[in-house]
Design a protein around this motif. Structure first.
Motif, PDB file in Angstrom:
ATOM      1  N   ALA B  85       0.601  -1.272  -0.074  1.00  0.00           N
ATOM      2  CA  ALA B  85       0.195   0.288  -0.175  1.00  0.00           C
ATOM      3  C   ALA B  85       0.994   1.222   0.062  1.00  0.00           C
ATOM      4  O   ALA B  85       0.631   2.256  -0.961  1.00  0.00           O
ATOM      5  CB  ALA B  85      -0.896   0.128   1.196  1.00  0.00           C
ATOM      6  N   LEU B  86       1.793   0.873   0.563  1.00  0.00           N
ATOM      7  CA  LEU B  86       3.068   2.553   0.776  1.00  0.00           C
ATOM      8  C   LEU B  86       3.209   2.633  -0.685  1.00  0.00           C
ATOM      9  O   LEU B  86       3.738   3.827  -1.446  1.00  0.00           O
ATOM     10  CB  LEU B  86       3.829   1.928   2.080  1.00  0.00           C
ATOM     11  CG  LEU B  86       4.972   2.697   2.236  1.00  0.00           C
ATOM     12  CD1 LEU B  86       3.965   4.662   2.575  1.00  0.00           C
ATOM     13  CD2 LEU B  86       5.791   2.810   3.130  1.00  0.00           C
ATOM     14  N   LYS B  87       3.838   1.239  -1.385  1.00  0.00           N
ATOM     15  CA  LYS B  87       4.012   1.979  -2.585  1.00  0.00           C
ATOM     16  C   LYS B  87       3.443   2.785  -3.714  1.00  0.00           C
ATOM     17  O   LYS B  87       3.968   3.250  -4.359  1.00  0.00           O
ATOM     18  CB  LYS B  87       4.738   0.815  -3.481  1.00  0.00           C
ATOM     19  CG  LYS B  87       6.235  -0.229  -2.602  1.00  0.00           C
ATOM     20  CD  LYS B  87       6.781  -1.441  -3.169  1.00  0.00           C
ATOM     21  CE  LYS B  87       8.091  -1.818  -2.621  1.00  0.00           C
ATOM     22  NZ  LYS B  87       8.437  -3.220  -2.716  1.00  0.00           N
ATOM     23  N   ARG B  88       1.829   2.151  -2.981  1.00  0.00           N
ATOM     24  CA  ARG B  88       1.182   2.849  -4.280  1.00  0.00           C
ATOM     25  C   ARG B  88       0.570   4.270  -3.620  1.00  0.00           C
ATOM     26  O   ARG B  88       1.025   5.114  -4.918  1.00  0.00           O
ATOM     27  CB  ARG B  88      -0.506   1.986  -3.788  1.00  0.00           C
ATOM     28  CG  ARG B  88      -0.585   0.566  -4.837  1.00  0.00           C
ATOM     29  CD  ARG B  88      -1.643   0.038  -4.457  1.00  0.00           C
ATOM     30  NE  ARG B  88      -2.926   0.463  -5.186  1.00  0.00           N
ATOM     31  CZ  ARG B  88      -4.286   0.550  -4.245  1.00  0.00           C
ATOM     32  NH1 ARG B  88      -4.415  -0.366  -3.842  1.00  0.00           N
ATOM     33  NH2 ARG B  88      -4.915   1.032  -4.866  1.00  0.00           N
ATOM     34  N   SER B 119       3.368  -6.510  14.213  1.00  0.00           N
ATOM     35  CA  SER B 119       3.226  -5.001  13.708  1.00  0.00           C
ATOM     36  C   SER B 119       4.108  -4.484  13.748  1.00  0.00           C
ATOM     37  O   SER B 119       4.358  -3.420  12.737  1.00  0.00           O
ATOM     38  CB  SER B 119       2.116  -5.344  13.846  1.00  0.00           C
ATOM     39  OG  SER B 119       0.337  -6.563  14.506  1.00  0.00           O
ATOM     40  N   LEU B 120       4.805  -4.217  14.366  1.00  0.00           N
ATOM     41  CA  LEU B 120       5.600  -3.376  15.021  1.00  0.00           C
ATOM     42  C   LEU B 120       6.794  -3.236  13.533  1.00  0.00           C
ATOM     43  O   LEU B 120       7.232  -2.168  13.759  1.00  0.00           O
ATOM     44  CB  LEU B 120       5.818  -3.168  16.908  1.00  0.00           C
ATOM     45  CG  LEU B 120       5.378  -2.188  17.180  1.00  0.00           C
ATOM     46  CD1 LEU B 120       5.898  -2.402  18.552  1.00  0.00           C
ATOM     47  CD2 LEU B 120       4.705  -0.686  17.132  1.00  0.00           C
ATOM     48  N   ASP B 121       7.305  -4.665  14.047  1.00  0.00           N
ATOM     49  CA  ASP B 121       8.281  -4.964  13.433  1.00  0.00           C
ATOM     50  C   ASP B 121       8.009  -4.525  11.637  1.00  0.00           C
ATOM     51  O   ASP B 121       8.860  -4.312  11.593  1.00  0.00           O
ATOM     52  CB  ASP B 121       8.646  -6.131  13.297  1.00  0.00           C
ATOM     53  CG  ASP B 121       9.580  -6.605  14.755  1.00  0.00           C
ATOM     54  OD1 ASP B 121      10.001  -5.818  15.226  1.00  0.00           O
ATOM     55  OD2 ASP B 121       9.456  -7.864  15.457  1.00  0.00           O
ATOM     56  N   GLU B 122       7.075  -4.806  11.514  1.00  0.00           N
ATOM     57  CA  GLU B 122       6.442  -4.639  10.181  1.00  0.00           C
ATOM     58  C   GLU B 122       6.797  -3.254   9.752  1.00  0.00           C
ATOM     59  O   GLU B 122       7.205  -2.677   8.723  1.00  0.00           O
ATOM     60  CB  GLU B 122       4.796  -4.850   9.570  1.00  0.00           C
ATOM     61  CG  GLU B 122       5.249  -6.031   9.359  1.00  0.00           C
ATOM     62  CD  GLU B 122       3.525  -6.848   7.981  1.00  0.00           C
ATOM     63  OE1 GLU B 122       3.381  -6.017   8.018  1.00  0.00           O
ATOM     64  OE2 GLU B 122       3.908  -7.874   7.593  1.00  0.00           O
ATOM     65  N   CYS B 123       6.775  -2.265  10.729  1.00  0.00           N
ATOM     66  CA  CYS B 123       6.402  -0.523  10.401  1.00  0.00           C
ATOM     67  C   CYS B 123       7.750  -0.405  10.167  1.00  0.00           C
ATOM     68  O   CYS B 123       8.603   0.315   9.359  1.00  0.00           O
ATOM     69  CB  CYS B 123       6.343  -0.036  12.203  1.00  0.00           C
ATOM     70  SG  CYS B 123       4.656   0.012  12.283  1.00  0.00           S
ATOM     71  N   ASN B 124       9.158  -0.975  10.473  1.00  0.00           N
ATOM     72  CA  ASN B 124      10.298  -0.444  10.858  1.00  0.00           C
ATOM     73  C   ASN B 124      10.885  -0.691   8.964  1.00  0.00           C
ATOM     74  O   ASN B 124      10.595   0.541   8.928  1.00  0.00           O
ATOM     75  CB  ASN B 124      11.124  -1.505  10.649  1.00  0.00           C
ATOM     76  CG  ASN B 124      11.557  -1.592  12.335  1.00  0.00           C
ATOM     77  OD1 ASN B 124      11.088  -0.880  13.091  1.00  0.00           O
ATOM     78  ND2 ASN B 124      12.872  -2.643  12.685  1.00  0.00           N
ATOM     79  N   PRO B 125      10.614  -0.946   8.441  1.00  0.00           N
ATOM     80  CA  PRO B 125      10.848  -0.727   6.924  1.00  0.00           C
ATOM     81  C   PRO B 125       9.649  -0.179   6.387  1.00  0.00           C
ATOM     82  O   PRO B 125      10.028   1.456   5.412  1.00  0.00           O
ATOM     83  CB  PRO B 125      10.963  -2.429   6.224  1.00  0.00           C
ATOM     84  CG  PRO B 125       9.871  -2.920   6.485  1.00  0.00           C
ATOM     85  CD  PRO B 125      10.658  -2.390   8.167  1.00  0.00           C
ATOM     86  N   MET B 126       8.814   0.231   6.433  1.00  0.00           N
ATOM     87  CA  MET B 126       7.606   1.158   6.224  1.00  0.00           C
ATOM     88  C   MET B 126       8.004   2.711   6.059  1.00  0.00           C
ATOM     89  O   MET B 126       8.425   2.796   5.746  1.00  0.00           O
ATOM     90  CB  MET B 126       5.806   0.837   6.443  1.00  0.00           C
ATOM     91  CG  MET B 126       5.789  -0.523   6.017  1.00  0.00           C
ATOM     92  SD  MET B 126       3.751  -1.348   6.705  1.00  0.00           S
ATOM     93  CE  MET B 126       2.966   0.458   5.641  1.00  0.00           C
ATOM     94  N   PHE B 127       8.122   2.736   8.133  1.00  0.00           N
ATOM     95  CA  PHE B 127       8.349   4.248   8.182  1.00  0.00           C
ATOM     96  C   PHE B 127       9.924   4.334   7.223  1.00  0.00           C
ATOM     97  O   PHE B 127       9.516   5.497   6.693  1.00  0.00           O
ATOM     98  CB  PHE B 127       8.765   4.236   9.791  1.00  0.00           C
ATOM     99  CG  PHE B 127       7.340   4.273  10.208  1.00  0.00           C
ATOM    100  CD1 PHE B 127       5.848   3.097   9.935  1.00  0.00           C
ATOM    101  CD2 PHE B 127       7.450   5.163  11.757  1.00  0.00           C
ATOM    102  CE1 PHE B 127       5.020   3.885  10.464  1.00  0.00           C
ATOM    103  CE2 PHE B 127       6.161   5.375  12.712  1.00  0.00           C
ATOM    104  CZ  PHE B 127       5.406   4.196  11.769  1.00  0.00           C
ATOM    105  N   ALA B 128      10.999   3.186   7.367  1.00  0.00           N
ATOM    106  CA  ALA B 128      11.979   3.982   6.572  1.00  0.00           C
ATOM    107  C   ALA B 128      11.556   4.889   4.996  1.00  0.00           C
ATOM    108  O   ALA B 128      12.075   5.310   4.967  1.00  0.00           O
ATOM    109  CB  ALA B 128      13.192   2.814   6.736  1.00  0.00           C
TER     110      ALA B 128
END
Lengths: 286, 286
Positions: B85-88, B119-128
């Motif tokens: 979703a972030l990529k979109r 869930s928080l671990d998934e946030c790492n790359p997304m936030f970056a």
């Protein structure tokens, strides 16, 4: 966030809630409502009004209701708009009366065709007579924030009525946001000022939910140290003929907020839901 | 009574408000709603979600909505539940994203079949990735007071998620009373504590009106220094399938309270009434 931990809710559904109902509620149903409310733990209720049935046909059964309340042995309040009503209340052995005056002269003129001053003058003999008979006097200042006829109501207008009520020996003064136009800032400021000016007077807040701000207004009043609030089960009240007008703050919503905040209210909050459904079933608004 | 005089309302009606509508709202109507809201002065709006249409068919038109928001030149937020979703969102040049994690593990397990930690671990790359692309990150902590699956949610659970969000560089953290169970005391205490612990973090309050306490909760949060609130025009939101579930705090009610209290909100409060009617007309709840 400081607020009183012990709060009294004064249930006004049977009187303020039902008085504007266009359809007559059978006396037996009113009795049932009063009994249900008493069972939930309400220490005080406003149950009827000795107003002339020509003006408020819904309250034509005042004597029967009062007799029933006496039988139940509950502490209740009956509205007495004038000396004649007060005499009926005395005869019927009513323990507490309510007297109303608007803070706005425009409202008093429109409502009872008297100025605020004239209305207050009428209170003199009534308060004296009530006191002679050992009756508790609950004095309402209606339209304490805003008035449908003059708009804004100044703090000085409220203060003027309040001073007289205190001088006359009111046992409790109810500050009413009768048309539901107050906001939390105003509520906090007015109640704080009143408590500073009259540290020995018992003040009660009376809010309507017209703009959905009633609970926020209660919260603001609590932070000004107010520990007594009127409410009507099912949110009854207001005028069903006037579009957008809404009722008193709903007892069940207020009780839920207060008990959730850890306040002691002495009421069966769960049981209120059922009584709220019953109260709404008596109203034509549903 | 101290509270911030300048308050930002973040309109979430087009996303949080409409996402659970069982009937698909035509894209043109959504655009009309967004345009009307933009005209009223909202500086920021949550307008859509890049969630898979299989899960939320109502948001299948995310790309078209985003393109329209870009055309309008408004600042808007799109929900991005995962990296895809972030990529979109990056491709579509979205200025601000929203990411959700529940404070309660029971909720996260039920909702996305992951623990809070996962869930928080998934946030790492997304936030970056979002930061690399200069995107503003709005991080939601859902169920910050109570959870439908585990009941009470402790402050420590909220704190755990909050600490990670702060470490990951969230630009704004939204504390959500997603199921509308908070009370003003709890709200005041949690927000005050969070502001003490994270003095440089921007916190936003997100309240639902399930128990009619939303405005009182906003008032309590303001007294803890919070100056940003989510709201949905017309009180949209909640799940229409779940009896008793109600929507977000209604923008028009919140705006009325705030402007009445003298707060600057930069929004046309009168105009909101008409847009509120329009928003409600898009909802199947009416």
């Amino acid at each position: 966030m400081l607020f009183p931990k012990q709060i009294e809710l004064i249930e006004v559904g049977p009187r303020d809630g039902l008085q504007n109902e266009p359809v007559l509620v059978p006396t037996e149903k009113k009795k049932e409502l009063i009994q249900k409310l008493a069972r939930l733990g309400f220490a005080r209720m406003e149950t009827t009004s000795f107003v002339h049935p020509k003006w408020v046909p819904q309250m034509a059964d005042a004597n029967e209701i009062v007799n029933y309340c006496n039988q139940l042995g509950i502490t209740y309040i009956a509205l007495t708009p004038n000396m004649k009503a007060l005499k009926r209340a005395i005869e019927a052995k009513v323990p507490q009366i309510a007297v109303f005056i608007g803070a706005s002269s425009a409202f008093n003129k429109k409502n009872i065709n008297k100025t605020t001053e004239e209305s207050l003058d009428e209170c003199n003999p009534m308060f004296a007579k009530a006191k002679e008979n050992g009756i508790f006097i609950r004095a309402y200042i209606s339209m304490s924030f805003s008035c449908p006829y003059q708009g804004e109501v100044s703090f000085n207008e409220v203060l003027g009525v309040c001073e007289r009520f205190v001088k006359l020996g009111a046992d409790e003064i109810v500050i009413g946001d009768t048309n539901g136009q107050a906001d939390p800032k105003m509520v906090y400021e007015r109640f704080l000022r009143l408590r500073e000016l009259f540290p020995n007077t018992v003040f009660t807040g009376h809010f309507h939910d017209t703009k959905k701000m009633a609970l926020a207004n209660v919260l603001a009043a609590m932070q000004a140290g107010i520990a007594k609030f009127d409410s009507a089960v099912g949110g009854l009240g207001g005028c069903p003929y006037s579009p957008g007008a809404t009722g008193n703050v709903a007892t069940e919503e207020l009780a839920q907020m207060l008990s959730s905040m850890g306040c002691e209210i002495g009421i069966d909050v769960q049981g209120l839901q059922e009584v709220s459904h019953f109260a709404k079933s008596l109203s034509s608004r549903d």
